[in-house]
Design a protein around this motif. Structure first.
Motif, mmCIF file in Angstrom:
data_model
loop_
_atom_site.group_PDB
_atom_site.id
_atom_site.type_symbol
_atom_site.label_atom_id
_atom_site.label_comp_id
_atom_site.label_asym_id
_atom_site.label_seq_id
_atom_site.Cartn_x
_atom_site.Cartn_y
_atom_site.Cartn_z
ATOM 1 N N GLU A 15 6.073 -16.071 30.981
ATOM 2 C CA GLU A 15 7.105 -17.036 30.615
ATOM 3 C C GLU A 15 6.868 -17.519 29.192
ATOM 4 N N TYR A 16 7.958 -17.979 28.576
ATOM 5 C CA TYR A 16 7.931 -18.351 27.171
ATOM 6 C C TYR A 16 8.667 -19.669 26.968
ATOM 7 N N PRO A 135 17.151 -22.153 13.696
ATOM 8 C CA PRO A 135 16.316 -21.049 14.195
ATOM 9 C C PRO A 135 15.701 -21.397 15.538
ATOM 10 N N LEU A 136 15.446 -20.381 16.302
ATOM 11 C CA LEU A 136 14.868 -20.526 17.632
ATOM 12 C C LEU A 136 13.719 -19.533 17.747
ATOM 13 N N SER A 137 12.624 -19.954 18.362
ATOM 14 C CA SER A 137 11.486 -19.062 18.546
ATOM 15 C C SER A 137 10.947 -19.204 19.970
ATOM 16 N N LEU A 138 10.171 -18.207 20.402
ATOM 17 C CA LEU A 138 9.603 -18.174 21.745
ATOM 18 C C LEU A 138 8.086 -18.135 21.650
ATOM 19 N N ARG A 139 7.440 -18.964 22.458
ATOM 20 C CA ARG A 139 5.982 -19.027 22.461
ATOM 21 C C ARG A 139 5.471 -18.850 23.883
ATOM 22 N N PRO A 140 4.560 -17.885 24.122
ATOM 23 C CA PRO A 140 3.998 -17.735 25.474
ATOM 24 C C PRO A 140 3.308 -19.024 25.912
ATOM 25 N N PHE A 141 3.524 -19.412 27.158
ATOM 26 C CA PHE A 141 2.848 -20.583 27.698
ATOM 27 C C PHE A 141 2.810 -20.468 29.205
ATOM 28 N N VAL A 142 2.088 -21.379 29.842
ATOM 29 C CA VAL A 142 2.009 -21.426 31.298
ATOM 30 C C VAL A 142 2.580 -22.765 31.733
ATOM 31 N N ASP A 143 3.667 -22.736 32.460
ATOM 32 C CA ASP A 143 4.314 -23.957 32.918
ATOM 33 C C ASP A 143 3.504 -24.570 34.057
ATOM 34 N N HIS A 152 10.599 -27.814 30.996
ATOM 35 C CA HIS A 152 10.604 -27.218 29.671
ATOM 36 C C HIS A 152 11.837 -26.342 29.489
ATOM 37 N N PHE A 153 12.251 -26.170 28.228
ATOM 38 C CA PHE A 153 13.240 -25.177 27.851
ATOM 39 C C PHE A 153 12.466 -23.867 27.793
ATOM 40 N N LYS A 154 12.745 -22.945 28.734
ATOM 41 C CA LYS A 154 11.911 -21.756 28.826
ATOM 42 C C LYS A 154 12.711 -20.557 29.318
ATOM 43 N N VAL A 155 12.125 -19.368 29.107
ATOM 44 C CA VAL A 155 12.636 -18.128 29.688
ATOM 45 C C VAL A 155 11.493 -17.459 30.436
ATOM 46 N N GLY A 156 11.845 -16.718 31.489
ATOM 47 C CA GLY A 156 10.848 -16.048 32.296
ATOM 48 C C GLY A 156 10.117 -17.009 33.215
#
Length: 234
Positions: A15-16, A135-143, A152-156
């Motif tokens: 997830e990101y 601009p928008l960016s994605l950062r790997p994280f653990v919810d 969080h605003f997240k994908v995956g």
């Protein structure tokens, strides 16, 4: 259980976290709030049932390791004039055919469109006129579970439901899978002079689906680029 009798450790799906910059975009970018939509050659800029072009709220390329949808381009559109919560229209235990165009009571048609496209081509010539391009960016994280107002605003990954999990079957019969979550009350800045969104919290901000928590669920067999349903909770 594994062969040696030890329980195998469950691996959480990747997830990101979605992060938004502050410097206005001056040129097309595939990951953006507002900006220049990237659409398939046969895909027109979505229009609301009222005939107006929907506003592009955000778009992004999903990382390749996101379950089911890695490599797809996600785009979220919503009418600036018609502002309400989504309403699932089902029949025989499934969302109705072409549910993304179905009436959304009290409206005679849909006021939102979410697209998952494999490889959209060149960006549109003109940017989204109402939503401020950032601009928008994605950062790997653990919810981690954070309780009310902590999403969080997240994908995956997996959905952090505000109430209870909701499950839907696509019109093609396949159960929809989680793609993205937008927290409750998330604000999208608007350009000066843009139409004021009804029931929004400020004249200079737009909300998605009345500011509800938004969960995007999509057809994992990709029966149509628009086979994505926005579930709302608060």
């Amino acid at each position: 259980m594994s062969e040696d009798g030890l329980e195998e450790e469950w691996a959480a799906p990747p997830e990101y976290k979605v992060e938004i910059g502050t410097e206005p975009l001056e040129r097309p970018a595939r990951n953006s709030v507002g900006g220049w939509p990237y659409l398939d050659d046969d895909q027109e800029w979505p229009r609301c049932f009222c005939g107006d072009r929907m506003a592009l709220f955000f778009q992004l390329d999903l990382p390749g390791d996101v379950e089911f949808f890695g490599g797809e381009h996600l785009s979220v559109f919503h009418c600036a004039h018609h502002h309400d919560a989504s309403d699932p229209v089902t029949a025989d235990g499934r969302l109705v055919p072409r549910f993304w165009e179905a009436p959304q009571p009290p409206f005679p048609g849909s006021f939102w469109r979410v697209l998952l496209q494999r490889d959209p081509g060149v960006p549109e010539a003109e940017p989204e006129p109402a939503v401020r391009a950032l601009p928008l960016s994605l950062r790997p994280f653990v919810d981690t579970p954070a309780g009310p107002f902590g999403a969080h605003f997240k994908v995956g990954g997996t959905a952090s439901w505000a109430q209870y999990p909701e499950y839907y079957r696509c019109a093609c019969g396949v159960e929809l899978a989680f793609v993205c979550q937008i927290p409750e009350g998330w604000e999208f800045g608007v350009r000066p002079g843009a139409p004021v969104q009804p029931y929004s919290i400020r004249d200079d901000a737009y909300l998605l689906f009345l500011g509800n928590e938004v969960y995007l669920l999509a057809c994992p067999v990709r029966c149509d680029p628009a086979a994505v349903f926005p579930v709302n909770q608060n």
